[in-house]
Design an enzyme around this catalytic site. Structure first.
Site, short mmCIF file in Angstrom:
data_model
loop_
_atom_site.label_atom_id
_atom_site.label_comp_id
_atom_site.label_asym_id
_atom_site.label_seq_id
_atom_site.Cartn_x
_atom_site.Cartn_y
_atom_site.Cartn_z
CG PHE A 136 -1.94 1.20 1.31
CD1 PHE A 136 -2.96 1.12 0.46
CD2 PHE A 136 -1.71 2.47 2.01
CE1 PHE A 136 -3.98 2.12 0.18
CE2 PHE A 136 -2.66 3.33 1.64
CZ PHE A 136 -3.69 3.22 1.09
CG ASP A 221 5.54 3.70 1.71
OD1 ASP A 221 5.44 4.41 2.99
OD2 ASP A 221 4.48 3.44 1.06
CE LYS A 250 -1.14 5.81 7.50
NZ LYS A 250 -0.73 5.20 6.18
#
Ligand code: PLP
Length: 400
Positions: A136, A221, A250
């Site tokens: 993702f 990532d 995040k």
């Protein structure tokens, strides 16, 4: 004006299915809903609220900056952005930082930079992007396509081209695809949304070596694994495998939207003025908050605390599991943990989520078969103990 959950269905695009209750305030790792019901928050806004809710240091950084300067655009630079970039460079492998507003944007920048640098160095044919299945990387059309999950990327017409997929933790499947036209390989050090699946150290090391052999850039990532989540500032430091480009978001903002792409000077020089940009990236408010987040997290005490809290939660969940037999594995690193459901309860993570909420506990899913915890990195012992007591009641109800 009285607002309810049903207003979501009336006024908002139906691309989410939020819980039945509406949170209205939070403090530390506690949240209260419209009925003043209290929850312990092991969801952490999906690994975002790295210092819990309304941490005084962050409230102070935000309000101080709010009284000073909100936005100037990238026609001008600003002090909070300069300070944050300097701190990130000093704390990592990187020499250069690009700011944006989300994880998807950080990955979009990483992928565009990797392709641009590869093409400028080796020619137009060097544009292949290799990514792992079931990963993702965000929801822009490029990043969602790179994610390799058709359920997210199908149905929107022709996709960005030149992307191929290999199996996570399977070096042979990368070997079969990588070649001298590979521009970059993108990997999550722990697949977060894909089920909290950590990379084998030998796999990450092997990916690094294959990238070197074929002059391909390695992109990590770290949108979910970064900013102290694993007990190191970034997961690559935990693994001892250094990427060429790293994306963060995040936990970086602790709840204020911000993303960052980190890289070396040699690679960064390919994004010359005008080649990429964003209106809000490097916004003073976001950078002021993220600077404070970094100062708090990047200390031996907080990082050691993440490891200790991992052990405490893991031991607690395993003790409960001895009673209920709901999970077959508790995996993950630091405060990114996944409890894999036993075959008997396969794909019922949502039911565990609902049972937990009923007992005043917020948890996450990672796919349909994994219950995920991504709490504040400074969740207290008392909050953990209360969370485990509520999980006990939730699992009792779940198996009943
Ligand atoms: C959440 C996430 C993203 C996307 O971040 P957004 O801020 O939602 O765009 C990208 N990569 C990983 C690993 C993530 O967990």
């Amino acid at each position: 004006m009285s607002l309810t959950r049903s207003d979501f269905d009336q006024y908002m695009v139906p691309n989410y299915a939020p819980a039945a209750f509406v949170p209205v305030r939070g403090a530390g790792s506690r949240v209260w809903d419209q009925n003043d019901k209290e929850y312990i928050d092991l969801a952490g806004g999906i690994a975002v609220n790295s210092l819990g809710h309304c941490h005084p240091v962050l409230v102070n950084a935000l309000t101080e900056q709010a009284n000073k300067l909100w936005h100037v655009s990238n026609v001008f630079t600003n002090e909070p952005a300069l300070a944050l970039a300097k701190k990130l460079v000093e704390a990592t492998f990187a020499d250069k930082v690009f700011f944006c507003n989300s994880g998807a944007e950080a990955n979009e920048a990483a992928l565009k930079l990797a392709r641009r640098a590869a093409i400028e160095r080796f020619g137009e044919q060097k544009h292949q992007v290799l990514s792992t299945l079931n990963s993702f990387h965000g929801r822009t059309f490029f990043t969602v396509t790179v994610g390799g999950q058709p359920k997210y990327s199908d149905g929107f017409g022709p996709k960005p081209q030149g992307i191929e997929y290999f199996e996570y933790n399977n070096l042979d499947s990368l070997k079969a695809l990588i070649n001298d036209n590979t521009a970059c390989v993108v990997v999550e050090p722990i697949q977060g949304e894909g089920g909290v699946l950590p990379a084998d150290p030998a796999f990450l090391q092997g990916v690094r070596e294959l990238c070197d052999k074929h002059n391909a850039f390695l992109i990590f990532d770290e949108v979910q694994t970064g900013m102290g989540r694993t007990g190191s500032l970034f997961a690559y430091q935990e693994y001892g495998v250094v990427p060429d480009i790293l994306s963060s978001a995040k936990s970086l903002g602790g709840g204020f939207p911000i993303g960052a792409m980190l890289t070396t000077a040699d690679i960064a020089k390919h994004l010359v003025a005008g080649t990429h940009g964003t209106t809000y990236g490097g916004n003073p408010l976001g950078c002021a908050v993220a600077g404070a987040v970094l100062d708090v997290i990047n200390t031996p005490e907080v990082l050691a605390g993440v490891r200790a809290k991992h052990q405490q939660i893991k031991a607690g969940v395993e003790a409960l599991n001895a009673k209920y037999g709901v999970f077959k594995e508790v995996r993950g690193m630091g405060l990114l943990m996944g409890c894999v459901l036993a075959d008997q309860y396969k794909d019922r993570a949502k039911d565990v989520l609902n049972a937990a909420a009923a007992q005043g506990l917020m948890v996450l899913m990672a796919g349909t078969n994994v219950v995920r915890f991504a709490p504040s990195l400074v969740i207290s012992d008392e909050e953990i103990t209360t969370a485990l007591a509520r999980l006990d009641l939730a699992l009792a109800a779940f198996v009943a």
